[in-house]
Design an enzyme around this catalytic site. Structure first.
Site, PDB file in Angstrom:
ATOM      1  N   GLU A 155       0.701  -1.359   0.636  1.00 28.77           N
ATOM      2  CA  GLU A 155      -0.039   0.174  -0.150  1.00 28.77           C
ATOM      3  C   GLU A 155       0.934   1.496  -0.470  1.00 28.77           C
ATOM      4  OE1 GLU A 155      -2.780   2.522   3.207  1.00 28.77           O
ATOM      5  OE2 GLU A 155      -3.127  -0.037   2.961  1.00 28.77           O
ATOM      6  N   GLU A 160      -2.639  11.587   2.994  1.00 30.35           N
ATOM      7  CA  GLU A 160      -3.076  10.945   3.883  1.00 30.35           C
ATOM      8  C   GLU A 160      -3.435  11.652   5.481  1.00 30.35           C
ATOM      9  OE1 GLU A 160      -4.426   6.726   6.089  1.00 30.35           O
ATOM     10  OE2 GLU A 160      -2.598   7.650   5.342  1.00 30.35           O
TER      11      GLU A 160
END
Length: 394
Positions: A155, A160
């Site tokens: 990932e 974020e």
């Protein structure tokens, strides 16, 4: 709550990020010492996502939020009917929003949107140009990529954060026995390899220990309120198995001309904010067949866990019920381009026309006052322009 983006690969609008991954945040069920980020490769557009491409070439996720968030992800039909996903004719951008109208009880699930690209990638240059992000207490927006059978195919978190986080957090998650760590030895005062601060060096992640290896950006214009006040900017990921992973952020006023000219050249961009050297991370073994993901969740494992320490009032569960907290908080995707080794977001229309185009609901009233050129533009707005794919040319 919404976001505005343009990307070579994807265009998006994001929200607020918050501190380090101190809480479980899994989205899934269950050396050379020269600057290694440098490359002499050039790039051409391979995939370009813009406007309705996010509806036609991405899938709207409708399952339960794997991160335990207080959201009800909507189908494309439901999201469009509720005004949570639409194309803004003002600048041909795609808007993805969190519901701010419904009455939701404390601890309930508020409608939101999560989309995933139908196409997958193993390497490339991905560029996101975002005009604004969702921000504020309880929010957890992100732009990331993920492979099959998490965490084995890895990932990559490009943008974020949660709550009132001031700067962007960039994270890799690996899941194989092949080593993947941040090589801090490559960063020296005379030859820096990254400008961000290290938040954890071991990328190995599991369902119960998924902090990964991360960098925190040091530029307050990279996320949240600072990002929005700077009129957004560009994020870039260079995924090169022979070099490693490099990530940059450029404020709106500092976007390199090669990006705006759709001829990106990372060799000209300077030291990245985050750099994961292939010398200490087996890129090919840990990261492959990634789909791109754009979403905003509420509370959940990370935003909920860090809520009180983020200086937010009350509880995160109570915040879910406060519809006004999510007003004007959305992700706006203007245009995206995937470059075989890069993706980038850029604005697609002259902002001078926005005043006219934003009046689309009353367009007949204002048309007589527009110039022939403006009427022609309004009458020929197209939402089918595609995000282009870039092939390496050298």
């Amino acid at each position: 709550m919404h976001g505005l983006y343009t990307v070579f690969v994807a265009a998006v609008y994001f929200g607020t990020l918050a501190g380090a991954h101190k809480y479980s945040r899994s989205r899934h069920h269950l050396v050379a010492r020269t600057p290694q980020f440098a490359t002499n490769k050039t790039y051409t557009v391979q995939d370009f996502y813009q406007a309705e491409d996010f509806f036609n070439e991405w899938t709207f996720f409708t399952g339960a939020d794997p991160t335990g968030g207080n959201v009800a992800y909507q189908s494309m039909q439901d999201a469009t009917s509720q005004g949570l996903a639409y194309v803004d004719d003002c600048n041909n951008s795609t808007v993805l929003a969190v519901d701010s109208n419904s009455s939701v009880p404390a601890g309930g699930n508020r409608p939101s949107v999560r989309i995933t690209s139908n196409k997958s990638y193993t390497g490339g240059l991905f560029i996101l140009d975002a005009a604004a992000m969702p921000v504020g207490c309880g929010t957890w927006p992100s732009f990331w990529s993920v492979g099959p059978n998490w965490p084995y195919a890895g990932e990559i978190d490009i943008v974020e954060g949660v709550n009132n986080q001031a700067t962007n957090q960039m994270t890799l998650h690996s899941g194989t026995s092949s080593a993947c760590t941040i090589d801090t030895a490559v960063n020296t005062s005379t030859s820096p390899a990254y400008t961000g601060h290290v938040m954890g060096t071991n990328c190995y992640s599991t369902a119960t220990a998924d902090a990964g290896c991360a960098f925190g950006d040091t530029d307050t214009r990279s996320f949240g309120y600072g990002f929005n006040n700077a009129n957004g900017g560009v994020f870039a990921l260079l995924w090169d198995a022979s070099l490693g992973m490099s990530m940059w952020h450029f404020a709106r006023s500092e976007i390199p001309s090669d990006i705006t000219n759709l001829a990106p050249n990372p060799a000209n961009w300077g030291v990245p904010a985050g750099f994961w050297s292939a010398q200490t991370c087996d890129i090919s073994a840990n990261f492959y067949q990634h789909s791109l993901v754009i979403d905003t969740t509420i509370c959940g494992n990370w935003a909920g866990g860090a809520y009180s320490s983020s200086g937010c009032p009350g509880t995160c569960s109570d915040m879910v019920a406060n519809a006004t907290n999510f007003a004007s908080k959305h992700q706006r995707l203007s245009s995206d381009v995937l470059i075989k080794r890069s993706s980038l977001l850029r604005r697609s229309m002259d902002h001078k026309l926005c005043r006219c185009l934003s009046m689309k609901n009353h367009i007949n009233q204002y048309t007589p006052y527009l110039s022939p050129y403006q009427r022609a533009v309004i009458g020929n707005i197209q939402t089918s322009r595609r995000l282009g794919t870039v092939e390496p040319t050298s």
